[in-house]
Design a protein around this motif. Sequence first.
Motif, PDB file in Angstrom:
ATOM      1  N   SER A  78       0.831  -1.206   0.000  1.00 42.48           N
ATOM      2  CA  SER A  78       0.000   0.000   0.000  1.00 42.48           C
ATOM      3  C   SER A  78       0.866   1.257   0.000  1.00 42.48           C
ATOM      4  CB  SER A  78      -0.926  -0.008   1.222  1.00 42.48           C
ATOM      5  OG  SER A  78      -1.646   1.200   1.320  1.00 42.48           O
ATOM      6  N   LEU A  79       1.893   1.270   0.832  1.00 41.62           N
ATOM      7  CA  LEU A  79       2.808   2.414   0.865  1.00 41.62           C
ATOM      8  C   LEU A  79       3.482   2.628  -0.487  1.00 41.62           C
ATOM      9  CD1 LEU A  79       4.676   2.265   4.303  1.00 41.62           C
ATOM     10  CD2 LEU A  79       3.122   4.051   3.495  1.00 41.62           C
ATOM     11  N   GLN A  80       3.839   1.545  -1.139  1.00 42.98           N
ATOM     12  CA  GLN A  80       4.488   1.653  -2.444  1.00 42.98           C
ATOM     13  C   GLN A  80       3.548   2.293  -3.464  1.00 42.98           C
ATOM     14  OE1 GLN A  80       7.813   0.489  -3.133  1.00 42.98           O
ATOM     15  NE2 GLN A  80       7.522   1.721  -4.973  1.00 42.98           N
ATOM     16  N   ARG A  81       2.309   1.810  -3.501  1.00 41.34           N
ATOM     17  CA  ARG A  81       1.348   2.367  -4.459  1.00 41.34           C
ATOM     18  C   ARG A  81       1.069   3.836  -4.177  1.00 41.34           C
ATOM     19  NH1 ARG A  81      -1.071  -2.816  -3.554  1.00 41.34           N
ATOM     20  NH2 ARG A  81      -2.469  -1.916  -1.992  1.00 41.34           N
ATOM     21  N   ILE A  82       0.872   4.168  -2.912  1.00 38.63           N
ATOM     22  CA  ILE A  82       0.608   5.560  -2.542  1.00 38.63           C
ATOM     23  C   ILE A  82       1.788   6.444  -2.941  1.00 38.63           C
ATOM     24  CG2 ILE A  82       0.333   7.138  -0.586  1.00 38.63           C
ATOM     25  CD1 ILE A  82      -1.214   4.812   0.813  1.00 38.63           C
ATOM     26  N   SER A  83       2.982   6.011  -2.595  1.00 41.65           N
ATOM     27  CA  SER A  83       4.181   6.808  -2.872  1.00 41.65           C
ATOM     28  C   SER A  83       4.361   7.041  -4.361  1.00 41.65           C
ATOM     29  CB  SER A  83       5.418   6.118  -2.284  1.00 41.65           C
ATOM     30  OG  SER A  83       5.307   5.937  -0.891  1.00 41.65           O
ATOM     31  N   ASP A  84       4.200   5.979  -5.144  1.00 46.58           N
ATOM     32  CA  ASP A  84       4.394   6.108  -6.591  1.00 46.58           C
ATOM     33  C   ASP A  84       3.356   7.039  -7.210  1.00 46.58           C
ATOM     34  OD1 ASP A  84       6.544   4.378  -6.471  1.00 46.58           O
ATOM     35  OD2 ASP A  84       5.416   2.629  -7.173  1.00 46.58           O
ATOM     36  N   ARG A  85       2.108   6.935  -6.767  1.00 46.90           N
ATOM     37  CA  ARG A  85       1.066   7.797  -7.329  1.00 46.90           C
ATOM     38  C   ARG A  85       1.285   9.253  -6.942  1.00 46.90           C
ATOM     39  NH1 ARG A  85      -2.857   3.344  -6.505  1.00 46.90           N
ATOM     40  NH2 ARG A  85      -3.174   4.127  -4.390  1.00 46.90           N
ATOM     41  N   LEU A  86       1.686   9.484  -5.695  1.00 46.47           N
ATOM     42  CA  LEU A  86       1.928  10.856  -5.265  1.00 46.47           C
ATOM     43  C   LEU A  86       3.038  11.495  -6.085  1.00 46.47           C
ATOM     44  CD1 LEU A  86       1.675  10.491  -1.380  1.00 46.47           C
ATOM     45  CD2 LEU A  86       0.051  11.644  -2.898  1.00 46.47           C
ATOM     46  N   VAL A  87       4.108  10.758  -6.301  1.00 51.24           N
ATOM     47  CA  VAL A  87       5.218  11.297  -7.082  1.00 51.24           C
ATOM     48  C   VAL A  87       4.754  11.644  -8.496  1.00 51.24           C
ATOM     49  CG1 VAL A  87       7.420  10.703  -8.147  1.00 51.24           C
ATOM     50  CG2 VAL A  87       7.045  10.202  -5.731  1.00 51.24           C
ATOM     51  N   SER A  88       3.939  10.791  -9.084  1.00 50.85           N
ATOM     52  CA  SER A  88       3.454  11.061 -10.442  1.00 50.85           C
ATOM     53  C   SER A  88       2.603  12.326 -10.501  1.00 50.85           C
ATOM     54  CB  SER A  88       2.644   9.868 -10.960  1.00 50.85           C
ATOM     55  OG  SER A  88       1.385   9.771 -10.317  1.00 50.85           O
ATOM     56  N   ASN A 360       5.955  16.902 -16.488  1.00 48.96           N
ATOM     57  CA  ASN A 360       6.971  15.906 -16.119  1.00 48.96           C
ATOM     58  C   ASN A 360       7.364  16.084 -14.648  1.00 48.96           C
ATOM     59  OD1 ASN A 360       8.772  13.767 -16.622  1.00 48.96           O
ATOM     60  ND2 ASN A 360       9.154  14.556 -18.680  1.00 48.96           N
ATOM     61  N   VAL A 361       7.851  15.001 -14.079  1.00 51.50           N
ATOM     62  CA  VAL A 361       8.351  14.995 -12.711  1.00 51.50           C
ATOM     63  C   VAL A 361       9.729  14.359 -12.723  1.00 51.50           C
ATOM     64  CG1 VAL A 361       7.969  14.195 -10.335  1.00 51.50           C
ATOM     65  CG2 VAL A 361       6.012  14.784 -11.767  1.00 51.50           C
ATOM     66  N   MET A 362      10.653  14.949 -12.005  1.00 51.80           N
ATOM     67  CA  MET A 362      11.993  14.385 -11.855  1.00 51.80           C
ATOM     68  C   MET A 362      12.211  14.017 -10.390  1.00 51.80           C
ATOM     69  SD  MET A 362      15.733  16.134 -12.658  1.00 51.80           S
ATOM     70  CE  MET A 362      15.596  15.951 -14.448  1.00 51.80           C
ATOM     71  N   VAL A 363      12.738  12.829 -10.148  1.00 50.60           N
ATOM     72  CA  VAL A 363      13.075  12.378  -8.809  1.00 50.60           C
ATOM     73  C   VAL A 363      14.535  11.967  -8.774  1.00 50.60           C
ATOM     74  CG1 VAL A 363      12.629  10.672  -7.004  1.00 50.60           C
ATOM     75  CG2 VAL A 363      10.722  11.616  -8.315  1.00 50.60           C
ATOM     76  N   LYS A 364      15.300  12.628  -7.941  1.00 51.26           N
ATOM     77  CA  LYS A 364      16.733  12.346  -7.829  1.00 51.26           C
ATOM     78  C   LYS A 364      17.411  12.303  -9.186  1.00 51.26           C
ATOM     79  CE  LYS A 364      18.181   9.746  -4.426  1.00 51.26           C
ATOM     80  NZ  LYS A 364      18.404   8.589  -3.500  1.00 51.26           N
ATOM     81  N   GLY A 365      17.056  13.268 -10.013  1.00 43.78           N
ATOM     82  CA  GLY A 365      17.705  13.416 -11.318  1.00 43.78           C
ATOM     83  C   GLY A 365      17.167  12.546 -12.418  1.00 43.78           C
ATOM     84  N   GLU A 366      16.133  11.752 -12.159  1.00 42.85           N
ATOM     85  CA  GLU A 366      15.558  10.870 -13.168  1.00 42.85           C
ATOM     86  C   GLU A 366      14.154  11.324 -13.508  1.00 42.85           C
ATOM     87  OE1 GLU A 366      16.941   8.331 -14.731  1.00 42.85           O
ATOM     88  OE2 GLU A 366      18.822   8.174 -13.614  1.00 42.85           O
ATOM     89  N   LEU A 367      13.903  11.569 -14.809  1.00 38.15           N
ATOM     90  CA  LEU A 367      12.556  11.915 -15.247  1.00 38.15           C
ATOM     91  C   LEU A 367      11.697  10.674 -15.203  1.00 38.15           C
ATOM     92  CD1 LEU A 367      13.449  14.222 -18.267  1.00 38.15           C
ATOM     93  CD2 LEU A 367      12.421  14.940 -16.095  1.00 38.15           C
ATOM     94  N   ILE A 368      10.530  10.780 -14.549  1.00 39.19           N
ATOM     95  CA  ILE A 368       9.706   9.588 -14.364  1.00 39.19           C
ATOM     96  C   ILE A 368       8.425   9.616 -15.172  1.00 39.19           C
ATOM     97  CG2 ILE A 368      10.593   9.243 -12.018  1.00 39.19           C
ATOM     98  CD1 ILE A 368       7.629  10.221 -11.222  1.00 39.19           C
ATOM     99  N   SER A 369       8.075  10.747 -15.750  1.00 40.04           N
ATOM    100  CA  SER A 369       6.839  10.792 -16.536  1.00 40.04           C
ATOM    101  C   SER A 369       6.975  11.796 -17.668  1.00 40.04           C
ATOM    102  CB  SER A 369       5.653  11.174 -15.632  1.00 40.04           C
ATOM    103  OG  SER A 369       5.842  12.449 -15.082  1.00 40.04           O
TER     104      SER A 369
END
Length: 369
Positions: A78-88, A360-369
């Motif tokens: 659940s934490l993984q899904r929440i975290s990934d969606r929030l970042v997106s 777009n969103v970048m996390v720790k230097g990586e574009l994720i979307s």
Amino acid sequence: MNKLALVGGRIFSDYDLFENRALIVEDGKVIAMVDPAEIPDDCQQIDVHGANICAGLIDLQLYGDGDDLFSAQLTSESLQRISDRLVSKGTTSYMMTLATNTFSVFKEAIRVASHFHHDALLGLHLEGPFLNVKKRGAHPAELIVKATKENIKELLGEHNMVVKMMTIAPECMDDDVLEYLQSYELLLSAGHSDATSIEGIKGFDLGIPTSTHLFNAMSPLHHREIGMVGAIFNHPTACSSIIVDGHHVNFEAVKIAKKQMGERLFLITDAVAACSEGIYQHVLNDGYYSLPDGTISGAAVSLFESVKNAVLRVDIPLEEAIRMATTYPARLLKRSDIGNLNCGSIANLLIFSSDFELQNVMVKGELIS
């Protein structure tokens, strides 16, 4: 890891706005802000075509996302899904929050979070159980308890590494107990409180730095007793979060609060998720969640949408609305490596258009979307 140069955008970082500059990112961090003519040859250039660039957003209070309400599931999945969606959605740092619950649920949440890692998860925010039952809102009255040194130790243990924030009602906590709780070095927030202005100011004077969802579940401002709202307005350093979804707080009230508080006011979502089990059964209404009995229980807004609302509905300048979701929460956390795009900071950032399309969103230097 690629060395990237973001060009062609308006770059917001803390109190600075950079135009006709290139943001250089390497090894997950911001390493430079240069003239486009000075971009190193080994950089991969990404032209954002006039879009806005700002640091990743920081949400200090949310409970879930989508169909995942963490307190009802208490799993790493659940934490993984929440975290990934929030970042997106642009929230690259957040506090997973649990409302008042049984100690067994709190402890299990702490156990699960202690074995889970995600770059976006800052830690847990316990909103309760040390609240004032008179301002419980959606929190069950039978689970709200008076804080003691013994039950704080039972809840947090001796060496807490997971719980990073807690909402408390200061008028319901003895001074020596508050001092003991402060030894855990949590970010304490005054909320779900029926404090008089004198009690509220005392709590802030004793070192509580902020407060939880201004106006909601707290003693209101009245001309003969200004309550917790008045204490927050008048105290020189007290900060507060506020929910800018247009349902929890009228946009005109947000305007008043902003004029009173300036940089002391910051954004949270208070976002929950649809849930039909457990003690928090959230029902989606037109733009917000409530309990089955109609009690408003949480928001259905992202932090990026909150920034948009702050600009378009509250008339807050874009650069200030961004700071309310980056600079000011980072300041409360005493973190200089997030919430800005200064050299050396973590390269978490958003790219979005002038009409608030998140590109777009970048996390720790990586574009994720």
